[in-house]
Scaffold this active site. Structure first.
Site, PDB file in Angstrom:
ATOM      1  N   LYS A  15     -49.292  84.444   0.163  1.00 46.11           N
ATOM      2  CA  LYS A  15     -49.849  85.751   0.547  1.00 46.11           C
ATOM      3  C   LYS A  15     -50.165  85.730   2.060  1.00 46.11           C
ATOM      4  CE  LYS A  15     -52.162  89.688  -0.378  1.00 46.11           C
ATOM      5  NZ  LYS A  15     -51.427  90.906  -0.682  1.00 46.11           N
ATOM      6  N   CYS A  42     -46.040  95.231   6.411  1.00 46.05           N
ATOM      7  CA  CYS A  42     -46.973  95.832   5.453  1.00 46.05           C
ATOM      8  C   CYS A  42     -47.177  97.294   5.877  1.00 46.05           C
ATOM      9  CB  CYS A  42     -48.299  95.079   5.464  1.00 46.05           C
ATOM     10  SG  CYS A  42     -49.444  95.745   4.252  1.00 46.05           S
ATOM     11  N   LYS A 101     -40.128  89.292   8.541  1.00 45.18           N
ATOM     12  CA  LYS A 101     -39.988  90.155   7.354  1.00 45.18           C
ATOM     13  C   LYS A 101     -40.011  91.617   7.772  1.00 45.18           C
ATOM     14  CE  LYS A 101     -41.812  90.992   2.760  1.00 45.18           C
ATOM     15  NZ  LYS A 101     -42.717  90.500   1.719  1.00 45.18           N
TER      16      LYS A 101
HETATM   17  C1  LIG Z   1     -49.364  94.007  -4.900  1.00 49.11           C
HETATM   18  C2  LIG Z   1     -48.455  93.611  -3.788  1.00 49.11           C
HETATM   19  C3  LIG Z   1     -48.958  92.916  -2.693  1.00 49.11           C
HETATM   20  C4  LIG Z   1     -48.106  92.524  -1.648  1.00 49.11           C
HETATM   21  N1  LIG Z   1     -48.626  91.820  -0.595  1.00 49.11           N
HETATM   22  C5  LIG Z   1     -47.798  91.390   0.403  1.00 49.11           C
HETATM   23  C6  LIG Z   1     -48.282  90.570   1.459  1.00 49.11           C
HETATM   24  O1  LIG Z   1     -49.453  90.190   1.515  1.00 49.11           O
HETATM   25  N2  LIG Z   1     -47.396  90.211   2.426  1.00 49.11           N
HETATM   26  C7  LIG Z   1     -46.078  90.578   2.415  1.00 49.11           C
HETATM   27  O2  LIG Z   1     -45.318  90.202   3.298  1.00 49.11           O
HETATM   28  N3  LIG Z   1     -45.586  91.338   1.395  1.00 49.11           N
HETATM   29  C8  LIG Z   1     -46.416  91.741   0.405  1.00 49.11           C
HETATM   30  N4  LIG Z   1     -45.902  92.494  -0.638  1.00 49.11           N
HETATM   31  C9  LIG Z   1     -44.468  92.895  -0.612  1.00 49.11           C
HETATM   32  C10 LIG Z   1     -43.588  91.967  -1.461  1.00 49.11           C
HETATM   33  O3  LIG Z   1     -43.598  90.640  -0.988  1.00 49.11           O
HETATM   34  C11 LIG Z   1     -42.128  92.476  -1.513  1.00 49.11           C
HETATM   35  O4  LIG Z   1     -41.593  92.494  -0.192  1.00 49.11           O
HETATM   36  C12 LIG Z   1     -41.976  93.879  -2.098  1.00 49.11           C
HETATM   37  O5  LIG Z   1     -42.933  94.119  -3.104  1.00 49.11           O
HETATM   38  C13 LIG Z   1     -40.584  94.121  -2.700  1.00 49.11           C
HETATM   39  O6  LIG Z   1     -40.229  93.135  -3.654  1.00 49.11           O
HETATM   40  P1  LIG Z   1     -40.506  93.250  -5.244  1.00 49.11           P
HETATM   41  O7  LIG Z   1     -39.835  94.507  -5.738  1.00 49.11           O
HETATM   42  O8  LIG Z   1     -39.924  91.986  -5.828  1.00 49.11           O
HETATM   43  O9  LIG Z   1     -41.991  93.317  -5.400  1.00 49.11           O
HETATM   44  C14 LIG Z   1     -46.729  92.879  -1.696  1.00 49.11           C
HETATM   45  C15 LIG Z   1     -46.241  93.565  -2.801  1.00 49.11           C
HETATM   46  C16 LIG Z   1     -47.067  93.936  -3.849  1.00 49.11           C
HETATM   47  C17 LIG Z   1     -46.487  94.664  -5.033  1.00 49.11           C
END
Ligand SMILES: Cc1cc2nc3c(=O)[nH]c(=O)nc-3n(C[C@H](O)[C@H](O)[C@H](O)COP(=O)(O)O)c2cc1C
Length: 366
Positions: free
Chosen positions: A44, A138, A176
Site C-alpha cells: 500500500k 491516486c 504508476k
Molecule cells: C480500495 C482500493 C485502494 C487502493 N489503494 C491504492 C494505493 O494505495 N496505491 C495505489 O497505487 N493504488 C491503489 N489502488 C489502485 C489499485 O492498485 C489498482 O491500480 C486499481 O484498483 C485497478 O486494478 P484492480 O481492478 O485489480 O483493482 C487502490 C484500489 C482500491 C480498490
C-alpha cells in the site's frame, strides 16, 4: 513448470503480484500472500506523514450485474496508507528477511517537494525493498494536496519527480500511471525520461458508482455527501488493455510494463501479458475473492503454456501486439480476403430491415 520471469533484473517466482491497496496493507497480509504462492507484492502506498491521511467510512461502492448480481465495477474513495512510516520501514525489513526470494515493491507518494521525495526514497530503500513504484495516479483525496494523479496528469511534473527519485535510488523505479488523461503515452514517456525503467498501468478511473433513488444521494455516501472516486474491477479491463497495448507499442523495449485493471483470472492476466505486460497486478479481485486466487492464476498460466507450446513466461509477453493495425488496413485485408461483400452487406441503411438487437448480434465477434 517454471513460471518465473526476470524483469529489470528482479527474478519473480511467477508474474502475479498483489497490486497496491488493501491486499498489501501491512506485513502480515503480504506474508500470507507470499505463503499462498504470489510472485510478489506492491505494498500500500506510503508517505512521510501518515497523520495527514484520514480515511472515511463507507469508502467503497459496487456495481453489480443486473442478471447475476456479480460485482463487475467497484468504486473507492480510500486514501494511501494511514500507518506511520517508521512502522512500515520495520515491516519492509522484516518481510525481506523472512522472504528474501519474493519480490517486495514499495509504493511511494509525497508532496511536490524534492527533499521530501528524496528523503522517502532513501529511507525506504535502506530497508532492502527490491524496487519502487511511484504513485502518480491516486485520483481522489490526495490531489487536494497536489499529490497522486495531480503529478501523473502533468507530464512535466511526472518527469521532474521521477528524476528526483532516480537521482538517489539504487533500485529499479516503476511509475504508476493514471488513466484519467487523454493520452497515457505522454506521462509514461516523461517518466522514462526521468529514469523510470518500468511503467505500471492502470490506476483507477474517476467515477461515481451510483445515486440512491430514495435519498437522492450519490454513493458512497458519507454523512449525506460524496466525492468522485476511483473505479476498478472487471469493467475497467478493456480500457486498461487498450492503454497497456498503447504503451507496449510505443515505449522502448527495455522498459517493462506491469499490467493492472480488472484482472480476476488467469484468462484476464494472459490478455495483459499478450499485450506487453511482463508482470500483472491484482487489487479489487483479491479484495473480493481472497489470496487463494493465486492457485487458479498459476494453474491457468501453466495450462496455457502447455497447450500453446510456450517454453517460458517471457515468450508470451507482447505476442499479440503484432495484430494491431489501422482501420484502413482492415478494410484492405477484407478486400484481399474477398470479403468485400460482407462489408457491403453491413451498410447502415440495412439496419431498418431487421430488429436492432438481431443486427447487433450479427456484427458482434464474441
Ligand atoms: C480500495 C482500493 C485502494 C487502493 N489503494 C491504492 C494505493 O494505495 N496505491 C495505489 O497505487 N493504488 C491503489 N489502488 C489502485 C489499485 O492498485 C489498482 O491500480 C486499481 O484498483 C485497478 O486494478 P484492480 O481492478 O485489480 O483493482 C487502490 C484500489 C482500491 C480498490
Amino acid at each position: 513448470m517454471d513460471l518465473s520471469i526476470t524483469v529489470n533484473g528482479m527474478k519473480f517466482p511467477n508474474p502475479f503480484l498483489l497490486g497496491s491497496g488493501p491486499p498489501g496493507t501491512n506485513a502480515r497480509v503480504i506474508a500470507k500472500s507470499y505463503d499462498a504462492g504470489w510472485g510478489g507484492a506492491v505494498a500500500k502506498t506510503v508517505s512521510l506523514e501518515s497523520a495527514k491521511v484520514v480515511n472515511v467510512v463507507p469508502r467503497y461502492g459496487k456495481l453489480r450485474s443486473k442478471v447475476s448480481g456479480e460485482v463487475i465495477g467497484f468504486e473507492n474513495i480510500e486514501l494511501i496508507s494511514d500507518r506511520p512510516i517508521d512502522v512500515w520501514l520495520d515491516e519492509f525489513r522484516q518481510l525481506k528477511k523472512e522472504f528474501p526470494h519474493h519480490i517486495l515493491i514499495a509504493s511511494i507518494m509525497e508532496e511536490y517537494e524534492k527533499s521530501r521525495w528524496q528523503e522517502l526514497t532513501k529511507r525506504v530503500q535502506d530497508t532492502g525493498v527490491d524496487a519502487f513504484e511511484l504513485n502518480f495516479s491516486c485520483p481522489h483525496g490526495m490531489t487536494e494536496r497536489k499529490m497522486g494523479s495531480e503529478m501523473g496528469e502533468h507530464p512535466d511534473l511526472t518527469e521532474e519527480v521521477t528524476g528526483w527519485v532516480t537521482e538517489v535510488s539504487k533500485i529499479p523505479v516503476w511509475a504508476k500511471m493514471t488513466p484519467n488523461i487523454t493520452n497515457i503515452k505522454e506521462p509514461s514517456h516523461a517518466a522514462v525520461r526521468g529514469g523510470a525503467v518500468g511503467v505500471s498501468a492502470i490506476n483507477t478511473i474517476l467515477s461515481v458508482i451510483g445515486v440512491d433513488l430514495n435519498t437522492l444521494r450519490p454513493m458512497p455516501t458519507v454523512e449525506g455527501h460524496t466525492v468522485p472516486g476511483g473505479y476498478s474491477s472487471q469493467a475497467v479491463r478493456p480500457i486498461a488493455l487498450r492503454m497497456v497495448s498503447q504503451l507496449a507499442l510505443s515505449l522502448p523495449k527495455e522498459v517493462s510494463i506491469s499490467g493492472i485493471g480488472g484482472i480476476e483470472s488467469s484468462h484476464d492476466a494472459l490478455e495483459f501479458m499478450l499485450l506487453g505486460s511482463s508482470t500483472v497486478q491484482l487489487c479489487t479481485g483479491v479484495m473480493l475473492h481472497g489470496v487463494k486466487m493465486i492457485d487458479e492464476l498459476k494453474q491457468g498460466l501453466e495450462k496455457f503454456m502447455t497447450d500453446k507450446g510456450f517454453a517460458s513466461v517471457e515468450e508470451i509477453v507482447g505476442k499479440s501486439l503484432t495484430y494491431f493495425s489501422t482501420h484502413m488496413d482492415l478494410v484492405e485485408k477484407m478486400k484481399a480476403a474477398k470479403r468485400t461483400k460482407a462489408g457491403e452487406a453491413s451498410r447502415d441503411n440495412e439496419w431498418a430491415q431487421k430488429d436492432i438487437t438481431e443486427k447487433t448480434a450479427e456484427l458482434t465477434s464474441n
